[in-house]
Design a protein around this motif. Structure first.
Motif, mmCIF file in Angstrom:
data_model
loop_
_atom_site.group_PDB
_atom_site.id
_atom_site.type_symbol
_atom_site.label_atom_id
_atom_site.label_comp_id
_atom_site.label_asym_id
_atom_site.label_seq_id
_atom_site.Cartn_x
_atom_site.Cartn_y
_atom_site.Cartn_z
ATOM 1 N N ALA A 28 0.862 -1.095 0.134
ATOM 2 C CA ALA A 28 0.005 -0.037 -0.124
ATOM 3 C C ALA A 28 0.848 1.200 0.083
ATOM 4 O O ALA A 28 0.536 2.342 -0.718
ATOM 5 C CB ALA A 28 -0.947 -0.057 1.511
ATOM 6 N N GLN A 29 2.012 1.101 0.679
ATOM 7 C CA GLN A 29 2.810 2.170 0.624
ATOM 8 C C GLN A 29 3.491 2.835 -0.720
ATOM 9 O O GLN A 29 3.834 3.879 -0.786
ATOM 10 C CB GLN A 29 3.947 2.232 1.749
ATOM 11 C CG GLN A 29 3.459 2.241 3.288
ATOM 12 C CD GLN A 29 4.732 1.979 4.238
ATOM 13 O OE1 GLN A 29 5.634 1.315 3.759
ATOM 14 N NE2 GLN A 29 4.369 2.314 5.604
ATOM 15 N N HIS A 30 3.601 1.806 -1.389
ATOM 16 C CA HIS A 30 4.009 1.817 -2.597
ATOM 17 C C HIS A 30 3.013 1.965 -3.646
ATOM 18 O O HIS A 30 3.377 2.096 -4.960
ATOM 19 C CB HIS A 30 5.208 0.830 -2.923
ATOM 20 C CG HIS A 30 6.260 0.795 -2.508
ATOM 21 N ND1 HIS A 30 6.677 0.083 -1.109
ATOM 22 C CD2 HIS A 30 7.616 1.121 -2.750
ATOM 23 C CE1 HIS A 30 7.658 0.498 -0.815
ATOM 24 N NE2 HIS A 30 8.446 0.928 -1.821
ATOM 25 N N GLU A 31 1.816 2.426 -3.191
ATOM 26 C CA GLU A 31 0.685 2.731 -4.026
ATOM 27 C C GLU A 31 0.146 1.880 -5.059
ATOM 28 O O GLU A 31 -0.023 1.924 -6.150
ATOM 29 C CB GLU A 31 0.881 4.005 -5.037
ATOM 30 C CG GLU A 31 1.355 5.384 -3.668
ATOM 31 C CD GLU A 31 1.375 6.616 -4.569
ATOM 32 O OE1 GLU A 31 1.504 6.530 -5.633
ATOM 33 O OE2 GLU A 31 1.832 7.477 -3.878
ATOM 34 N N ARG A 32 0.446 0.492 -4.410
ATOM 35 C CA ARG A 32 -0.160 -0.752 -5.216
ATOM 36 C C ARG A 32 -1.487 -1.287 -4.585
ATOM 37 O O ARG A 32 -1.782 -0.790 -3.527
ATOM 38 C CB ARG A 32 0.919 -1.833 -5.252
ATOM 39 C CG ARG A 32 2.206 -1.505 -5.863
ATOM 40 C CD ARG A 32 2.013 -1.270 -7.392
ATOM 41 N NE ARG A 32 3.278 -0.915 -8.084
ATOM 42 C CZ ARG A 32 3.570 0.186 -8.603
ATOM 43 N NH1 ARG A 32 2.676 0.943 -8.813
ATOM 44 N NH2 ARG A 32 4.656 0.139 -9.514
ATOM 45 N N GLN A 33 -2.243 -1.895 -5.349
ATOM 46 C CA GLN A 33 -3.626 -2.647 -4.926
ATOM 47 C C GLN A 33 -3.278 -3.735 -3.861
ATOM 48 O O GLN A 33 -2.585 -4.666 -4.045
ATOM 49 C CB GLN A 33 -4.334 -3.300 -6.083
ATOM 50 C CG GLN A 33 -5.723 -3.641 -5.692
ATOM 51 C CD GLN A 33 -6.343 -4.034 -6.849
ATOM 52 O OE1 GLN A 33 -6.031 -4.076 -8.238
ATOM 53 N NE2 GLN A 33 -7.637 -4.683 -6.678
ATOM 54 N N VAL A 34 -4.081 -3.519 -2.913
ATOM 55 C CA VAL A 34 -3.966 -4.643 -1.600
ATOM 56 C C VAL A 34 -5.636 -4.922 -1.582
ATOM 57 O O VAL A 34 -6.670 -4.242 -1.489
ATOM 58 C CB VAL A 34 -3.658 -3.896 -0.198
ATOM 59 C CG1 VAL A 34 -3.675 -5.089 0.650
ATOM 60 C CG2 VAL A 34 -2.232 -3.466 -0.417
ATOM 61 N N GLY A 83 -6.251 -6.821 12.931
ATOM 62 C CA GLY A 83 -5.742 -5.380 12.835
ATOM 63 C C GLY A 83 -6.393 -4.539 11.704
ATOM 64 O O GLY A 83 -7.288 -4.934 11.116
ATOM 65 N N GLU A 84 -5.672 -3.370 11.581
ATOM 66 C CA GLU A 84 -6.308 -2.514 10.516
ATOM 67 C C GLU A 84 -6.122 -2.917 9.187
ATOM 68 O O GLU A 84 -4.863 -3.372 8.885
ATOM 69 C CB GLU A 84 -5.363 -1.114 10.478
ATOM 70 C CG GLU A 84 -6.249 0.150 9.826
ATOM 71 C CD GLU A 84 -7.690 0.354 10.376
ATOM 72 O OE1 GLU A 84 -8.339 1.064 9.562
ATOM 73 O OE2 GLU A 84 -7.806 0.175 11.567
ATOM 74 N N THR A 85 -6.811 -2.916 8.134
ATOM 75 C CA THR A 85 -6.612 -3.726 6.867
ATOM 76 C C THR A 85 -6.218 -2.291 5.756
ATOM 77 O O THR A 85 -6.853 -1.253 5.877
ATOM 78 C CB THR A 85 -7.919 -4.105 6.459
ATOM 79 O OG1 THR A 85 -8.524 -5.257 7.194
ATOM 80 C CG2 THR A 85 -7.754 -4.880 5.014
ATOM 81 N N CYS A 86 -5.325 -2.675 4.903
ATOM 82 C CA CYS A 86 -4.719 -1.843 3.857
ATOM 83 C C CYS A 86 -5.737 -2.149 2.718
ATOM 84 O O CYS A 86 -5.966 -3.205 2.624
ATOM 85 C CB CYS A 86 -3.331 -1.817 3.860
ATOM 86 S SG CYS A 86 -2.322 -1.377 4.968
#
Length: 163
Positions: A9-15, A30-33
């Motif tokens: 997600a930090q590299h702006e890719r789809q998760v 936990g928190e979902t990206c």
């Protein structure tokens, strides 16, 4: 899984997270990206993963990782899907597992053709290259199996005793 999804997600890719509802209780995962799909069961999770994925990569993990890895290998062997499957063998984590699989081939429990389903590499770049070059070779006998809803329904079993 969290570390991988966060980095992606930090590299702006789809998760995309496919999560059984039981794991969402008490914020267990936990928190979902990215996008999250909640499903009722683990089997439903695996089925959706199979349908939505282009390939499968296992990172070092425990029983859950191994179960999902071997489920996808089994489904490929049964010609349910033809997608590439790989393990990222970081620091030799999967060496013993790969040796066991090779031993099962030597003992004729796994065919050479089926062994080719599982790809391994020590770097992500090498693994992606191997996955992209993968060409599925279905077992001729198993390729005749039909996995449609109508073929998976149980037929009535004739239990008549004949003397």
């Amino acid at each position: 899984m969290g570390c991988v999804s966060t980095t992606v997600a930090q590299h702006e890719r789809q998760v995309l997270g496919i999560i059984p509802s039981a794991f969402t209780v008490n914020n267990l995962v936990g928190e979902t990206c990215g996008k999250e799909i909640k499903v009722a069961t683990m089997h439903e999770r695996l089925l959706m993963m199979m349908e939505l994925s282009y390939a499968f990569i296992a990172l070092p993990g425990g029983f859950g990782t191994l179960e999902e890895l071997f489920q996808m290998i089994s489904w490929a062997q049964l010609n349910i899907h033809s997608k590439p499957i790989g393990v990222l063998n970081i620091n030799g984590f999967f060496n013993s597992l790969l040796s066991f699989v090779d031993h099962a081939v030597e003992q004729k429990f796994i065919t050479q053709r089926a062994r080719k389903i599982l790809i391994s590499a020590t770097t992500a770049d090498e693994l992606v290259d191997k996955l992209q070059g993968f060409r599925f070779e279905p077992d001729p006998a198993l390729s005749k199996l039909k996995w449609s809803p109508s073929s998976s329904q149980k037929e009535k079993l004739d239990l008549t005793l004949r003397l």
